[in-house]
Motif scaffolding. Structure first.
Motif, PDB file in Angstrom:
ATOM      1  N   VAL A   1       0.805  -1.217   0.000  1.00 10.29           N
ATOM      2  CA  VAL A   1       0.000   0.000   0.000  1.00 10.29           C
ATOM      3  C   VAL A   1       0.840   1.270   0.000  1.00 10.29           C
ATOM      4  N   LYS A   2       2.141   1.142   0.108  1.00 15.07           N
ATOM      5  CA  LYS A   2       3.021   2.303   0.185  1.00 15.07           C
ATOM      6  C   LYS A   2       2.872   3.180  -1.055  1.00 15.07           C
ATOM      7  N   GLY A   3       2.719   4.473  -0.812  1.00 15.66           N
ATOM      8  CA  GLY A   3       2.533   5.418  -1.897  1.00 15.66           C
ATOM      9  C   GLY A   3       1.084   5.671  -2.231  1.00 15.66           C
ATOM     10  N   ARG A   4       0.193   4.820  -1.732  1.00 12.31           N
ATOM     11  CA  ARG A   4      -1.238   4.972  -1.987  1.00 12.31           C
ATOM     12  C   ARG A   4      -2.027   5.254  -0.708  1.00 12.31           C
ATOM     13  N   PHE A   5      -1.634   4.605   0.385  1.00 13.12           N
ATOM     14  CA  PHE A   5      -2.318   4.769   1.662  1.00 13.12           C
ATOM     15  C   PHE A   5      -1.456   5.594   2.604  1.00 13.12           C
ATOM     16  N   THR A   6      -2.107   6.360   3.475  1.00 11.74           N
ATOM     17  CA  THR A   6      -1.400   7.151   4.466  1.00 11.74           C
ATOM     18  C   THR A   6      -2.106   7.054   5.809  1.00 11.74           C
ATOM     19  N   ILE A   7      -1.380   6.608   6.819  1.00 15.24           N
ATOM     20  CA  ILE A   7      -1.934   6.526   8.163  1.00 15.24           C
ATOM     21  C   ILE A   7      -1.612   7.816   8.912  1.00 15.24           C
ATOM     22  N   SER A   8      -2.529   8.255   9.749  1.00 17.10           N
ATOM     23  CA  SER A   8      -2.316   9.449  10.561  1.00 17.10           C
ATOM     24  C   SER A   8      -3.158   9.339  11.823  1.00 17.10           C
ATOM     25  N   ARG A   9      -2.934  10.242  12.759  1.00 10.09           N
ATOM     26  CA  ARG A   9      -3.696  10.223  14.000  1.00 10.09           C
ATOM     27  C   ARG A   9      -3.907  11.625  14.515  1.00 10.09           C
ATOM     28  N   ASP A  10      -4.986  11.785  15.258  1.00 10.07           N
ATOM     29  CA  ASP A  10      -5.288  13.030  15.936  1.00 10.07           C
ATOM     30  C   ASP A  10      -5.524  12.656  17.395  1.00 10.07           C
ATOM     31  N   ASN A  11      -4.489  12.800  18.199  1.00  4.56           N
ATOM     32  CA  ASN A  11      -4.577  12.374  19.590  1.00  4.56           C
ATOM     33  C   ASN A  11      -5.614  13.159  20.392  1.00  4.56           C
ATOM     34  N   ALA A  12      -5.799  14.417  20.053  1.00  6.85           N
ATOM     35  CA  ALA A  12      -6.784  15.231  20.758  1.00  6.85           C
ATOM     36  C   ALA A  12      -8.195  14.693  20.565  1.00  6.85           C
ATOM     37  N   LYS A  13      -8.420  14.016  19.439  1.00  6.70           N
ATOM     38  CA  LYS A  13      -9.737  13.464  19.131  1.00  6.70           C
ATOM     39  C   LYS A  13      -9.804  11.956  19.351  1.00  6.70           C
ATOM     40  N   ASN A  14      -8.718  11.373  19.840  1.00 10.44           N
ATOM     41  CA  ASN A  14      -8.652   9.919  20.050  1.00 10.44           C
ATOM     42  C   ASN A  14      -8.998   9.164  18.771  1.00 10.44           C
ATOM     43  N   THR A  15      -8.508   9.665  17.649  1.00  8.07           N
ATOM     44  CA  THR A  15      -8.914   9.114  16.366  1.00  8.07           C
ATOM     45  C   THR A  15      -7.726   8.761  15.480  1.00  8.07           C
ATOM     46  N   LEU A  16      -7.824   7.610  14.848  1.00  7.05           N
ATOM     47  CA  LEU A  16      -6.859   7.121  13.877  1.00  7.05           C
ATOM     48  C   LEU A  16      -7.488   7.199  12.495  1.00  7.05           C
ATOM     49  N   TYR A  17      -6.683   7.519  11.486  1.00  6.18           N
ATOM     50  CA  TYR A  17      -7.182   7.631  10.120  1.00  6.18           C
ATOM     51  C   TYR A  17      -6.362   6.781   9.159  1.00  6.18           C
ATOM     52  N   LEU A  18      -6.994   6.409   8.065  1.00  8.75           N
ATOM     53  CA  LEU A  18      -6.296   5.773   6.958  1.00  8.75           C
ATOM     54  C   LEU A  18      -6.839   6.373   5.668  1.00  8.75           C
ATOM     55  N   GLN A  19      -6.041   7.208   5.037  1.00  7.98           N
ATOM     56  CA  GLN A  19      -6.411   7.775   3.750  1.00  7.98           C
ATOM     57  C   GLN A  19      -5.986   6.796   2.669  1.00  7.98           C
ATOM     58  N   MET A  20      -6.931   6.342   1.864  1.00  9.89           N
ATOM     59  CA  MET A  20      -6.676   5.351   0.835  1.00  9.89           C
ATOM     60  C   MET A  20      -6.958   5.966  -0.533  1.00  9.89           C
ATOM     61  N   ASN A  21      -5.917   6.074  -1.342  1.00  8.34           N
ATOM     62  CA  ASN A  21      -6.037   6.600  -2.692  1.00  8.34           C
ATOM     63  C   ASN A  21      -5.675   5.526  -3.703  1.00  8.34           C
ATOM     64  N   ALA A  22      -6.061   5.751  -4.949  1.00  7.33           N
ATOM     65  CA  ALA A  22      -5.761   4.815  -6.034  1.00  7.33           C
ATOM     66  C   ALA A  22      -6.138   3.386  -5.651  1.00  7.33           C
ATOM     67  N   LEU A  23      -7.327   3.233  -5.119  1.00  7.60           N
ATOM     68  CA  LEU A  23      -7.784   1.922  -4.673  1.00  7.60           C
ATOM     69  C   LEU A  23      -7.892   0.937  -5.837  1.00  7.60           C
ATOM     70  N   GLN A  24      -7.564  -0.296  -5.555  1.00  8.64           N
ATOM     71  CA  GLN A  24      -7.596  -1.368  -6.533  1.00  8.64           C
ATOM     72  C   GLN A  24      -8.494  -2.484  -6.035  1.00  8.64           C
ATOM     73  N   PRO A  25      -9.024  -3.320  -6.940  1.00  8.81           N
ATOM     74  CA  PRO A  25      -9.868  -4.433  -6.505  1.00  8.81           C
ATOM     75  C   PRO A  25      -9.191  -5.318  -5.461  1.00  8.81           C
TER      76      PRO A  25
END
Length: 124
Positions: free
Chosen positions: A63-87
């Motif tokens: 997934v490298k180059g397509r997905f990006t993990i991030s977090r917002d500790n103030a909101k107790n939230t984890l994210y995963l941005q997924m681009n160029a998704l494939q089947p």
């Protein structure tokens, strides 16, 4: 007990994007290492990306180059941005957490808390 709840899954066309979110019920969970895993039918659960307490990330080669993990500790939230998704990305996506500040690979046994998952389906 720490509860993790994922959201943001859905059905998209190949090449599209989605952003997954995972909210922790306790701040301690989002203060430690957190990660995204996925599991497709007939396959074992595999690590996708992880992020430690300091924001240091690791993304699986698939997934490298397509997905990006991030977090917002103030909101107790984890994210995963997924681009160029494939089947091939079609899977149930799970968030996971452990209290330690640093992440140590994608061995599922090292993670203490898991969400119920959110389905991602990518059509061709």
């Amino acid at each position: 007990q720490v509860r993790l709840v994922e959201s943001g899954g859905g059905s998209v066309q190949a090449g599209g994007s989605l952003r997954l979110s995972c909210t922790a019920s306790k701040y301690a969970a989002s203060s430690g290492c957190m990660a995204w895993f996925r599991q497709a039918p007939g396959k074992e659960r595999e690590g996708v990306a992880s992020i430690d307490s300091y924001g240091f990330t690791n993304h699986a080669d698939i997934v490298k180059g397509r997905f990006t993990i991030s977090r917002d500790n103030a909101k107790n939230t984890l994210y995963l941005q997924m681009n160029a998704l494939q089947p091939e990305d079609t899977s149930m996506y799970y968030c996971a957490a452990v209290g330690g500040r640093f992440c140590h690979g994608f061995a599922i046994s090292t993670y203490d808390f898991w969400g119920q998952g959110t389905q991602v389906t990518v059509s061709s």
